[in-house]
Design a protein around this motif. Structure first.
Motif, mmCIF file in Angstrom:
data_model
loop_
_atom_site.group_PDB
_atom_site.id
_atom_site.type_symbol
_atom_site.label_atom_id
_atom_site.label_comp_id
_atom_site.label_asym_id
_atom_site.label_seq_id
_atom_site.Cartn_x
_atom_site.Cartn_y
_atom_site.Cartn_z
ATOM 1 N N GLN A 51 0.808 -1.220 0.000
ATOM 2 C CA GLN A 51 0.000 0.000 0.000
ATOM 3 C C GLN A 51 0.845 1.276 0.000
ATOM 4 O OE1 GLN A 51 -0.928 -2.692 2.356
ATOM 5 N NE2 GLN A 51 -1.887 -3.267 0.438
ATOM 6 N N LEU B 65 3.731 1.825 2.320
ATOM 7 C CA LEU B 65 4.502 2.083 3.528
ATOM 8 C C LEU B 65 5.961 1.673 3.325
ATOM 9 C CD1 LEU B 65 4.752 2.842 6.527
ATOM 10 C CD2 LEU B 65 3.960 0.536 7.100
ATOM 11 N N ASP C 15 1.230 6.539 11.292
ATOM 12 C CA ASP C 15 1.598 5.884 10.035
ATOM 13 C C ASP C 15 1.097 4.449 9.970
ATOM 14 O OD1 ASP C 15 3.196 8.034 8.791
ATOM 15 O OD2 ASP C 15 4.464 7.746 10.549
ATOM 16 N N LEU C 16 1.328 3.660 11.014
ATOM 17 C CA LEU C 16 0.920 2.255 11.031
ATOM 18 C C LEU C 16 0.228 1.965 12.359
ATOM 19 C CD1 LEU C 16 0.928 -0.640 9.883
ATOM 20 C CD2 LEU C 16 3.256 -0.902 10.772
ATOM 21 N N VAL D 285 -8.779 5.475 8.542
ATOM 22 C CA VAL D 285 -7.962 5.720 7.346
ATOM 23 C C VAL D 285 -8.620 6.795 6.491
ATOM 24 C CG1 VAL D 285 -7.113 4.718 5.187
ATOM 25 C CG2 VAL D 285 -6.940 3.408 7.306
ATOM 26 N N LYS E 299 -2.656 5.929 8.464
ATOM 27 C CA LYS E 299 -2.352 5.677 7.051
ATOM 28 C C LYS E 299 -2.478 4.208 6.681
ATOM 29 C CE LYS E 299 0.817 9.586 6.392
ATOM 30 N NZ LYS E 299 2.220 9.986 6.078
ATOM 31 N N TYR E 300 -1.936 3.338 7.527
ATOM 32 C CA TYR E 300 -1.883 1.913 7.205
ATOM 33 C C TYR E 300 -2.328 1.099 8.415
ATOM 34 C CZ TYR E 300 1.087 3.888 3.573
ATOM 35 O OH TYR E 300 1.572 4.658 2.542
ATOM 36 N N SER F 15 -1.213 -3.944 5.950
ATOM 37 C CA SER F 15 0.130 -3.622 5.469
ATOM 38 C C SER F 15 1.219 -4.388 6.190
ATOM 39 C CB SER F 15 0.389 -2.115 5.595
ATOM 40 O OG SER F 15 -0.491 -1.392 4.760
#
Length: 348
Positions: A13, A15, A122-123, A152, A158-159, A180
């Motif tokens: 995706q 990352l 981010d994750l 999201v 983001k992930y 991810s």
């Protein structure tokens, strides 16, 4: 530090992270913690400057105090250089509880954003799987139920990732929204994930994040590590560190140490190099609170192993050689992470 830390992609995706991350738990929680905040902020910024930009934390670490620490370290332009990973799903209270219901997911995310002082994570991993809630409801149930997908869409994460999830749980989650990364324990002496979980991640194009790649320090120092632990250190209660298992497990370390001596590296570097050699979709996240150990761990990226050396290392901790479970109680690990079918869920 003159070495350039490589980068790798987790999932498909978009990352991208440093090929080695930094687990931040021990700075605030579990291992003779907490450490002095100014020292840890300096260490975190040193890591980012050295190119280790993938930082891992969780609600559970403190609880929450590790996030506050990271939030302070990320100030002053550091945030833009970092891939920030955090985890929800272990709710603190009188007793800790695993939760994956949508209301909790949202509250945990918003609390994390506030404590970290950021606009976006981010994750975002589910730290442990709630066996009472269909994983689709946590991630992205059709018709708008899945909370992680909403987060999201709102730009708050983001992930999406999972931690300690079974192969079937991973497959079900990925079926409703791309996953991810999967975080799991993987090291020379923790290899049961190789049977089903690693192949599933690779089939689906999901990145692999290896926590405890140094066996919670045992693959760094062996039995003498136990003597240095404080009475508050959680590892004293871990089965593999218990006296009844220690002598047998110490033999594994001694063999690793002997090979490291032959290769001119430390046992930590050798154990980490083994994880790095598993593939370009694998990112180990060793934790430390010491500058010299951090620098040493980064050096593992540049230790080269032949196929013969890999096989020899694996022979040291073959099935049956490692004594004791990974945790004092295994109930929240991937072996027990199955969730009910989506059809069973009654929305409130």
């Amino acid at each position: 530090m003159s070495m350039v830390v490589p980068r790798l992609k987790l999932g498909s995706q978009g990352l991208e992270v440093s090929a080695q991350g930094l687990g931040c738990m021990g700075m605030s929680f579990a291992y003779s913690s907490p450490k002095p905040e100014p020292d840890m902020i300096t260490l975190l910024r040193h890591a980012v400057a050295a190119g280790v930009t993938f930082l891992d934390t969780s609600d559970f670490y403190g609880p929450h105090t590790n996030k506050v620490l990271l939030g302070k370290a990320l100030q002053g332009g550091v945030r833009e250089k970092v891939q920030l990973a955090t985890k929800f799903g272990i709710a603190s209270g009188a007793e800790w509880e695993v939760r994956g219901d949508p209301a909790y997911v949202r509250a945990a995310c918003e609390g994390s954003l506030r404590r970290l002082g950021v606009d976006c994570i981010d994750l975002y991993y589910q730290h442990r799987i709630d066996a009472r809630v269909p994983v689709e409801v946590t991630v992205s149930r059709p018709f708008g139920m899945g909370e992680l997908k909403k987060l999201v869409e709102e730009g708050k994460i983001k992930y999406i990732g999972l931690s300690e999830a079974s192969a079937s749980t991973i497959r079900r989650a990925h079926g409703v929204h791309p996953i991810s990364a999967v975080q799991l324990e993987w090291s020379i002496w923790s290899r049961d994930v190789e049977e089903e979980i690693i192949p599933t991640c690779r089939e689906l194009g999901i990145g692999i994040v290896a926590y405890s790649p140094l066996g919670r320090g045992f693959l760094s120092g062996g039995a003498k590590l136990i003597d240095s632990l404080s009475e508050q250190d959680a590892r004293k209660n871990f089965p593999r560190f218990r006296p009844e298992n220690l002598d047998k497990n110490a033999q594994i370390f001694e063999k690793v140490n002997a090979m490291a001596t032959r290769k001119g590296c430390t046992p930590s570097q050798l154990a980490l190099a083994w994880v790095h050699h598993q593939g370009c979709d694998v990112c180990p996240i060793p934790g430390t609170t010491k500058f010299e150990i951090f620098n040493q761990n980064v050096g593992a990226l540049f230790v080269k192993l032949t196929l013969e050396e890999m096989a020899e290392l694996e022979s040291y901790a073959a099935a049956g050689d490692v004594q004791g479970d990974r945790y004092p109680q295994m109930a929240s690990t991937w072996k027990y992470s199955e969730t009910p079918p989506l059809s069973s869920w009654k929305s409130e």
